[in-house]
Design a protein around this motif. Structure first.
Motif, PDB file in Angstrom:
ATOM      1  N   THR A 356       0.609   8.979  -0.681  1.00 41.51           N
ATOM      2  CA  THR A 356       0.838   8.324   0.609  1.00 41.51           C
ATOM      3  C   THR A 356       1.585   7.014   0.365  1.00 41.51           C
ATOM      4  N   PRO A 358       3.751   3.702   2.333  1.00 42.94           N
ATOM      5  CA  PRO A 358       4.210   3.051   3.569  1.00 42.94           C
ATOM      6  C   PRO A 358       5.719   3.219   3.701  1.00 42.94           C
ATOM      7  N   SER A 359       6.143   3.813   4.799  1.00 43.11           N
ATOM      8  CA  SER A 359       7.543   4.227   4.951  1.00 43.11           C
ATOM      9  C   SER A 359       8.519   3.069   5.064  1.00 43.11           C
ATOM     10  N   VAL A 387       3.976   7.084   5.732  1.00 44.01           N
ATOM     11  CA  VAL A 387       3.225   6.706   6.927  1.00 44.01           C
ATOM     12  C   VAL A 387       3.675   5.323   7.365  1.00 44.01           C
ATOM     13  N   TRP A 389       3.320   1.431   8.478  1.00 41.16           N
ATOM     14  CA  TRP A 389       2.534   0.387   7.819  1.00 41.16           C
ATOM     15  C   TRP A 389       1.158   0.229   8.454  1.00 41.16           C
ATOM     16  N   TRP A 392      -1.055   2.900   7.241  1.00 40.03           N
ATOM     17  CA  TRP A 392      -1.465   2.695   5.847  1.00 40.03           C
ATOM     18  C   TRP A 392      -2.621   1.688   5.787  1.00 40.03           C
ATOM     19  N   GLU A 395      -5.854   3.556   7.497  1.00 43.50           N
ATOM     20  CA  GLU A 395      -6.378   4.770   6.900  1.00 43.50           C
ATOM     21  C   GLU A 395      -6.548   4.679   5.385  1.00 43.50           C
ATOM     22  N   VAL A 396      -5.526   4.144   4.692  1.00 43.89           N
ATOM     23  CA  VAL A 396      -5.593   4.074   3.235  1.00 43.89           C
ATOM     24  C   VAL A 396      -6.436   2.885   2.791  1.00 43.89           C
ATOM     25  N   TYR A 397      -6.041   1.698   3.227  1.00 41.10           N
ATOM     26  CA  TYR A 397      -6.722   0.483   2.783  1.00 41.10           C
ATOM     27  C   TYR A 397      -8.083   0.326   3.443  1.00 41.10           C
ATOM     28  N   PHE A 402      -7.343   8.837   1.423  1.00 31.38           N
ATOM     29  CA  PHE A 402      -6.111   9.158   0.711  1.00 31.38           C
ATOM     30  C   PHE A 402      -6.467   9.702  -0.658  1.00 31.38           C
ATOM     31  N   THR A 405      -1.643   6.524  -3.706  1.00 37.19           N
ATOM     32  CA  THR A 405      -0.680   5.756  -2.930  1.00 37.19           C
ATOM     33  C   THR A 405       0.111   4.855  -3.864  1.00 37.19           C
ATOM     34  N   VAL A 407       1.805   1.303  -3.883  1.00 39.86           N
ATOM     35  CA  VAL A 407       1.954   0.009  -3.215  1.00 39.86           C
ATOM     36  C   VAL A 407       1.915  -1.071  -4.297  1.00 39.86           C
TER      37      VAL A 407
END
Length: 508
Positions: A356, A358-359, A387, A389, A392, A395-397, A402, A405, A407
């Motif tokens: 995943t 951040p786009s 995804v 920001w 992200w 859902e991720v942080y 996930f 990722t 980052v």
């Protein structure tokens, strides 16, 4: 992989130097020049950023590095960092630290004002510190402040006593001083910095203006507009068209597309970019799988292919005292060893996984693109899931939903604790779900000692623990390429992830 390398090289070979080739610029256009001249006459600039400030603008609650990067211009603490990595008095006029590092005494600076015109009083200072130290909801906003045993204050002097020595404590007093009775920090923040917040338009812009009541050296620009441009192609076109004057975190490919109307400065981003793994999610709850990924990834190839050689696989400059040389190459590129470990872990034919990303962060997308090809060589099929920001962050942080990722993780106050505490078992920001009792014990030992050499050694042992157990696939400290339109000068790099615009100005 050869096709991928050729693709990236074809993109970056269009210019041999960062300020290179002059193609595609429309700066001679009368309309764009007119807009730029108007901005210069108004002493203002437009700065592109890749993300909206979607988490809280309250500096005590913001979690995104991109939010803190921008709002650095608005807030100050009792002390503040310098480009050289020092801490100097800000809202405090001066301070003293007892020899045993348990008592910190600050004298309040006279004449400091908040952006709403109110004077900074001691009650605002104690409110800000106590707010960040409050553990009524389980975890303080700044866990390091839990070491405070007492706060004593009169109108001008503040004395903070700790229950144990802490050589890093001063770094945490960069926390923003906020007005006690103000309740709109999340959406209309008020600080004491050289710029004041004016407005935020969702998915469009953030506007700051120079604060004429600033106690220190005033900002040289009257106004800064941060324009949100999440699309990499749109960013380059906006620079070339004259709509944008400055952008930090440019990729080498983007830099090569710019004309000779720009200057590109090179620093370090002060972020640890990695393939971060959810240690609680299959198959990454298996240490051998995580180790296999470490052997499967060629870090130098990522730097060469995705970043045209810019960046370092070592620890970033602000933390050189914590560098453990042998950890840099602890997992040499060895796809055969990666396949052996996968077989031992029960995945002889590999597996499928999702990365995943951040786009809006092109460097992370470029990194993930190379990772997909490298992992394919050991039988792992990786799919990039871009995804937005905001998604992200939530859902991720936030929710930790996930597998992996790409980052960059920062240490916002120049301490090893800020870099490493997030991976302790109970940390709210331990988004990778790393659980290791030895690591937790080392952290507790590091906080219990006042001896800097001993503490440094304990932090190094924590780094070794993360590496040996392959908590993540560590890749690099990203290079930071900052583009400014010709005629602008004064930008300074910091050893932390911030963007200080107070020194930027038009050349005379």
């Amino acid at each position: 992989m050869k096709k991928l390398v050729s693709l990236f090289l074809s993109l970056v070979m269009v210019g041999a130097v960062l300020c290179g080739c002059g193609g595609g610029s429309s700066q001679g256009d009368e309309g764009s020049n007119g807009v730029q001249n108007e901005r210069k006459a108004n002493n203002e600039i437009v700065v592109a950023i890749a993300q909206d400030l979607e988490d809280s603008l309250d500096p005590h609650k913001a979690v995104a590095a991109g939010t803190k990067e921008v709002m650095f211009n608005v807030f100050e603490g009792l002390v503040k960092p310098t480009p050289d990595g020092d801490l100097v008095p800000a809202v405090a006029d001066h301070y003293e630290i007892s020899e045993d590092q348990t008592t910190y005494t600050f004298t309040l600076r006279e004449g400091v004002q908040f952006h709403n015109g109110d004077p900074v009083e001691m009650r605002d200072v104690t409110y800000s510190i106590e707010r960040c130290a409050d553990d009524s909801e389980g975890t303080p906003l700044i866990p390091a402040l839990s070491a405070i045993s007492s706060i004593q204050a009169d109108d001008t002097t503040l004395t903070i006593t700790l229950d144990q020595p802490d050589s890093e404590f001063l770094s945490y007093l960069t926390l923003a001083i906020l007005p006690e009775d103000y309740t709109d920090q999340a959406t209309a923040p008020v600080g004491t910095g050289p710029f004041k917040f004016v407005s935020r338009t969702a998915q469009d812009s953030i506007v700051l203006e120079r604060f004429d009541g600033y106690w220190g050296t005033p900002a040289q620009l009257d106004k800064v507009t941060f324009r949100i441009i999440e699309n990499a192609d749109s960013l380059v076109m906006s620079l070339q068209s004259g709509a944008i004057d400055m952008f930090a975190h440019l990729t080498s490919t983007q830099a090569a597309q710019l004309g000779d109307d720009f200057q590109v400065l090179e620093g370090t981003m002060n972020l640890v970019q990695a393939l971060y793994l959810n240690n609680a999610a299959e198959p990454f709850n298996n240490e051998k799988v995580r180790q296999a990924l470490c052997y499967a990834v060629d870090k130098q190839q990522i730097i060469d292919v995705a970043f045209d050689g810019y960046g370092s696989s070592s620890m970033y400059p602000a933390f050189q005292k914590y560098l453990v040389d042998d950890l840099t190459d602890y997992y040499p590129y060895d796809p055969e060893r990666a396949r052996e470990l996968l077989a031992e872990a029960g995945y002889p034919d590999g597996f499928s996984m999702t990365i995943t990303v951040p786009s809006n962060y092109q460097p992370h997308i470029d990194t993930a693109t190379v990772l997909v090809e490298q992992l394919k060589a050991v039988g792992i099929t990786a799919e990039i899931q871009p995804v937005e920001w905001g998604a992200w962050l939530s859902e991720v942080y936030g929710n930790r939903q996930f597998q992996s990722t790409v980052v960059g993780v920062d240490a916002s106050n120049m301490t090893a604790r800020a870099l490493l505490e997030r991976f302790t078992s109970a940390a709210d920001d331990n988004f990778i779900n790393y659980q290791n009792t030895d690591y937790d014990a080392l952290f507790q030992q590091a906080q219990a000692t006042a001896d800097d050499a001993e503490q440094t050694e304990l932090y190094k042992q924590m780094e070794r623990n993360l590496t040996e157990h392959a908590a993540n696939v560590y890749i690099q400290d990203l290079a930071d390429l900052v583009v400014l339109r010709n005629g602008l000068e004064g930008y300074q790099f910091y050893p932390i992830y911030v963007m200080d615009l107070s020194t930027v100005h038009y050349a005379q």
